[in-house]
Design a protein around this motif. Structure first.
Motif, PDB file in Angstrom:
ATOM      1  N   THR A  10      -8.918  33.325  24.832  1.00  0.00           N
ATOM      2  CA  THR A  10      -8.785  32.508  23.302  1.00  0.00           C
ATOM      3  C   THR A  10      -7.550  33.197  22.676  1.00  0.00           C
ATOM      4  O   THR A  10      -7.409  34.232  22.540  1.00  0.00           O
ATOM      5  CB  THR A  10      -9.997  32.743  22.550  1.00  0.00           C
ATOM      6  OG1 THR A  10     -11.186  32.319  23.365  1.00  0.00           O
ATOM      7  CG2 THR A  10      -9.854  31.964  21.286  1.00  0.00           C
ATOM      8  N   PRO A  11      -6.739  32.187  22.356  1.00  0.00           N
ATOM      9  CA  PRO A  11      -5.570  32.683  21.795  1.00  0.00           C
ATOM     10  C   PRO A  11      -5.672  33.113  20.262  1.00  0.00           C
ATOM     11  O   PRO A  11      -6.720  32.790  19.735  1.00  0.00           O
ATOM     12  CB  PRO A  11      -4.467  31.439  21.619  1.00  0.00           C
ATOM     13  CG  PRO A  11      -5.638  30.403  21.885  1.00  0.00           C
ATOM     14  CD  PRO A  11      -6.517  30.759  22.755  1.00  0.00           C
ATOM     15  N   SER A  12      -4.965  34.040  19.789  1.00  0.00           N
ATOM     16  CA  SER A  12      -5.058  34.567  18.543  1.00  0.00           C
ATOM     17  C   SER A  12      -4.996  33.542  17.603  1.00  0.00           C
ATOM     18  O   SER A  12      -5.613  33.524  16.362  1.00  0.00           O
ATOM     19  CB  SER A  12      -3.714  35.645  18.334  1.00  0.00           C
ATOM     20  OG  SER A  12      -2.709  34.905  18.263  1.00  0.00           O
ATOM     21  N   SER A  13      -4.236  32.320  17.573  1.00  0.00           N
ATOM     22  CA  SER A  13      -4.450  31.345  16.547  1.00  0.00           C
ATOM     23  C   SER A  13      -5.732  30.862  16.441  1.00  0.00           C
ATOM     24  O   SER A  13      -6.205  30.307  15.344  1.00  0.00           O
ATOM     25  CB  SER A  13      -3.347  30.120  17.095  1.00  0.00           C
ATOM     26  OG  SER A  13      -3.536  29.749  18.214  1.00  0.00           O
ATOM     27  N   VAL A  14      -6.481  30.472  17.413  1.00  0.00           N
ATOM     28  CA  VAL A  14      -7.718  29.902  17.338  1.00  0.00           C
ATOM     29  C   VAL A  14      -8.862  31.179  16.765  1.00  0.00           C
ATOM     30  O   VAL A  14      -9.571  30.777  15.903  1.00  0.00           O
ATOM     31  CB  VAL A  14      -8.301  29.626  18.948  1.00  0.00           C
ATOM     32  CG1 VAL A  14      -9.755  29.175  18.791  1.00  0.00           C
ATOM     33  CG2 VAL A  14      -7.599  28.448  19.280  1.00  0.00           C
ATOM     34  N   LEU A  15      -8.687  32.256  17.137  1.00  0.00           N
ATOM     35  CA  LEU A  15      -9.569  33.536  16.669  1.00  0.00           C
ATOM     36  C   LEU A  15      -9.421  33.743  15.344  1.00  0.00           C
ATOM     37  O   LEU A  15     -10.233  34.030  14.354  1.00  0.00           O
ATOM     38  CB  LEU A  15      -8.974  34.904  17.160  1.00  0.00           C
ATOM     39  CG  LEU A  15      -9.578  34.810  18.823  1.00  0.00           C
ATOM     40  CD1 LEU A  15      -8.752  36.248  19.241  1.00  0.00           C
ATOM     41  CD2 LEU A  15     -10.900  34.803  18.976  1.00  0.00           C
ATOM     42  N   GLU A  16      -7.992  33.396  14.469  1.00  0.00           N
ATOM     43  CA  GLU A  16      -7.781  33.416  13.282  1.00  0.00           C
ATOM     44  C   GLU A  16      -8.569  32.251  12.332  1.00  0.00           C
ATOM     45  O   GLU A  16      -8.734  32.628  11.037  1.00  0.00           O
ATOM     46  CB  GLU A  16      -6.300  33.526  12.985  1.00  0.00           C
ATOM     47  CG  GLU A  16      -5.472  34.745  13.304  1.00  0.00           C
ATOM     48  CD  GLU A  16      -4.152  34.685  13.062  1.00  0.00           C
ATOM     49  OE1 GLU A  16      -3.601  33.896  12.261  1.00  0.00           O
ATOM     50  OE2 GLU A  16      -3.309  35.724  13.419  1.00  0.00           O
ATOM     51  N   LEU A  31     -14.982  40.811  18.122  1.00  0.00           N
ATOM     52  CA  LEU A  31     -13.468  40.275  17.655  1.00  0.00           C
ATOM     53  C   LEU A  31     -12.745  41.260  17.594  1.00  0.00           C
ATOM     54  O   LEU A  31     -11.538  41.112  17.851  1.00  0.00           O
ATOM     55  CB  LEU A  31     -13.819  39.537  16.262  1.00  0.00           C
ATOM     56  CG  LEU A  31     -12.746  38.614  15.703  1.00  0.00           C
ATOM     57  CD1 LEU A  31     -12.127  37.606  16.911  1.00  0.00           C
ATOM     58  CD2 LEU A  31     -13.053  38.009  14.567  1.00  0.00           C
ATOM     59  N   ALA A  32     -13.139  42.396  16.816  1.00  0.00           N
ATOM     60  CA  ALA A  32     -12.178  43.237  16.712  1.00  0.00           C
ATOM     61  C   ALA A  32     -11.522  44.033  18.088  1.00  0.00           C
ATOM     62  O   ALA A  32     -10.513  44.728  18.263  1.00  0.00           O
ATOM     63  CB  ALA A  32     -12.812  44.648  15.917  1.00  0.00           C
ATOM     64  N   ARG A  33     -12.058  43.823  19.383  1.00  0.00           N
ATOM     65  CA  ARG A  33     -12.109  44.294  20.530  1.00  0.00           C
ATOM     66  C   ARG A  33     -11.556  43.520  21.346  1.00  0.00           C
ATOM     67  O   ARG A  33     -10.994  43.679  22.550  1.00  0.00           O
ATOM     68  CB  ARG A  33     -13.393  44.897  21.143  1.00  0.00           C
ATOM     69  CG  ARG A  33     -13.919  46.026  20.427  1.00  0.00           C
ATOM     70  CD  ARG A  33     -15.043  46.451  21.150  1.00  0.00           C
ATOM     71  NE  ARG A  33     -15.519  47.859  20.631  1.00  0.00           N
ATOM     72  CZ  ARG A  33     -16.685  47.999  20.447  1.00  0.00           C
ATOM     73  NH1 ARG A  33     -17.532  47.496  20.771  1.00  0.00           N
ATOM     74  NH2 ARG A  33     -17.000  49.563  19.821  1.00  0.00           N
ATOM     75  N   LYS A  40      -3.094  40.623  11.813  1.00  0.00           N
ATOM     76  CA  LYS A  40      -3.443  40.154  10.519  1.00  0.00           C
ATOM     77  C   LYS A  40      -4.937  40.015  10.615  1.00  0.00           C
ATOM     78  O   LYS A  40      -5.728  40.574   9.445  1.00  0.00           O
ATOM     79  CB  LYS A  40      -3.011  38.759  10.389  1.00  0.00           C
ATOM     80  CG  LYS A  40      -3.334  37.863   8.948  1.00  0.00           C
ATOM     81  CD  LYS A  40      -2.673  36.514   9.323  1.00  0.00           C
ATOM     82  CE  LYS A  40      -3.318  35.786   8.020  1.00  0.00           C
ATOM     83  NZ  LYS A  40      -2.661  34.370   8.205  1.00  0.00           N
ATOM     84  N   LEU A  41      -5.732  39.694  11.363  1.00  0.00           N
ATOM     85  CA  LEU A  41      -7.142  39.659  11.751  1.00  0.00           C
ATOM     86  C   LEU A  41      -7.557  40.837  11.643  1.00  0.00           C
ATOM     87  O   LEU A  41      -8.639  41.262  11.166  1.00  0.00           O
ATOM     88  CB  LEU A  41      -7.533  38.728  12.796  1.00  0.00           C
ATOM     89  CG  LEU A  41      -9.065  38.305  12.954  1.00  0.00           C
ATOM     90  CD1 LEU A  41      -9.391  37.739  11.591  1.00  0.00           C
ATOM     91  CD2 LEU A  41      -9.210  37.539  14.237  1.00  0.00           C
ATOM     92  N   LEU A  42      -7.121  41.945  12.424  1.00  0.00           N
ATOM     93  CA  LEU A  42      -7.411  43.198  12.351  1.00  0.00           C
ATOM     94  C   LEU A  42      -7.454  43.873  10.998  1.00  0.00           C
ATOM     95  O   LEU A  42      -8.355  44.633  10.700  1.00  0.00           O
ATOM     96  CB  LEU A  42      -6.716  43.989  13.283  1.00  0.00           C
ATOM     97  CG  LEU A  42      -6.934  43.997  14.759  1.00  0.00           C
ATOM     98  CD1 LEU A  42      -5.812  44.598  15.806  1.00  0.00           C
ATOM     99  CD2 LEU A  42      -8.305  44.739  15.289  1.00  0.00           C
TER     100      LEU A  42
END
Length: 182
Positions: A10-16, A31-33, A40-42
């Motif tokens: 899953t790309p970071s853009s989706v996770l954000e 999610l943090a792992r 930014k999300l961290l």
């Protein structure tokens, strides 16, 4: 959101786009792992009150150093603290947090030394310190010596588990690791 968090691709853009307010604590920890989590999300996750989530943020090598340092001081001073989650106060067993710090490749050697000297000799924390390749050699040897000199009634783990932990530490010379296995 769990299917996105569990998928390592899953790309970071989706996770954000995941709404953290709708995520339970264990989702945020995963999610943090996540390997593609953004800085930014961290940073957002570092503001969570849960020490378990904050530990996961600390352990992620993408976490900015200044955030990692803030989290670290809080987690080292965690004994007898509680945090509010929802309507309830929860006590987190501080030893589990210290095990996480002792296991982490992001924990600096001076902090590992501090853990070794500040904690009571809990078997699981000691094993984590013995395995971590960042634990300084003199601390590792002193720790093992103290553990082996404890009276039998105070030992929570067998001697062989400590030697096995040392034998898996790749920062120790191979001939020394083999000695511990003999």
């Amino acid at each position: 959101p769990l299917k996105f968090i569990q998928n390592i691709d899953t790309p970071s853009s989706v996770l954000e786009k995941i709404d953290l307010n709708d995520c339970p604590s264990h989702f945020k920890q995963k999610l943090a792992r996540h390997p593609n989590v953004s800085r930014k999300l961290l940073e957002k996750l570092s503001e969570e009150k849960s020490p378990v989530i904050r530990l996961a943020v600390f352990q992620n090598i993408k976490t900015p150093e200044h955030i990692r340092n803030l989290i670290l001081e809080e987690l080292l001073d965690f004994k007898n603290k509680k945090y509010k989650y929802g309507k309830e106060d929860y006590f987190i067993y501080f030893k589990n947090i210290w095990i996480g710090l002792a296991n982490s490749e992001t924990t600096p050697s001076d902090v590992l030394t501090r853990l070794a000297y500040d904690i009571s000799y809990s078997g699981s924390v000691c094993i984590a310190l013995l395995i971590n390749f960042n634990t300084p050699e003199h601390v590792r040897k002193e720790l093992l010596q103290k553990l082996l000199s404890l009276p039998e009634s105070e030992k929570s783990y067998s001697d062989w588990q400590f030697y096995l932990a040392i034998s898996f530490n790749s920062s120790i010379a191979e001939n020394e690791r083999l000695e511990y296995l003999d």
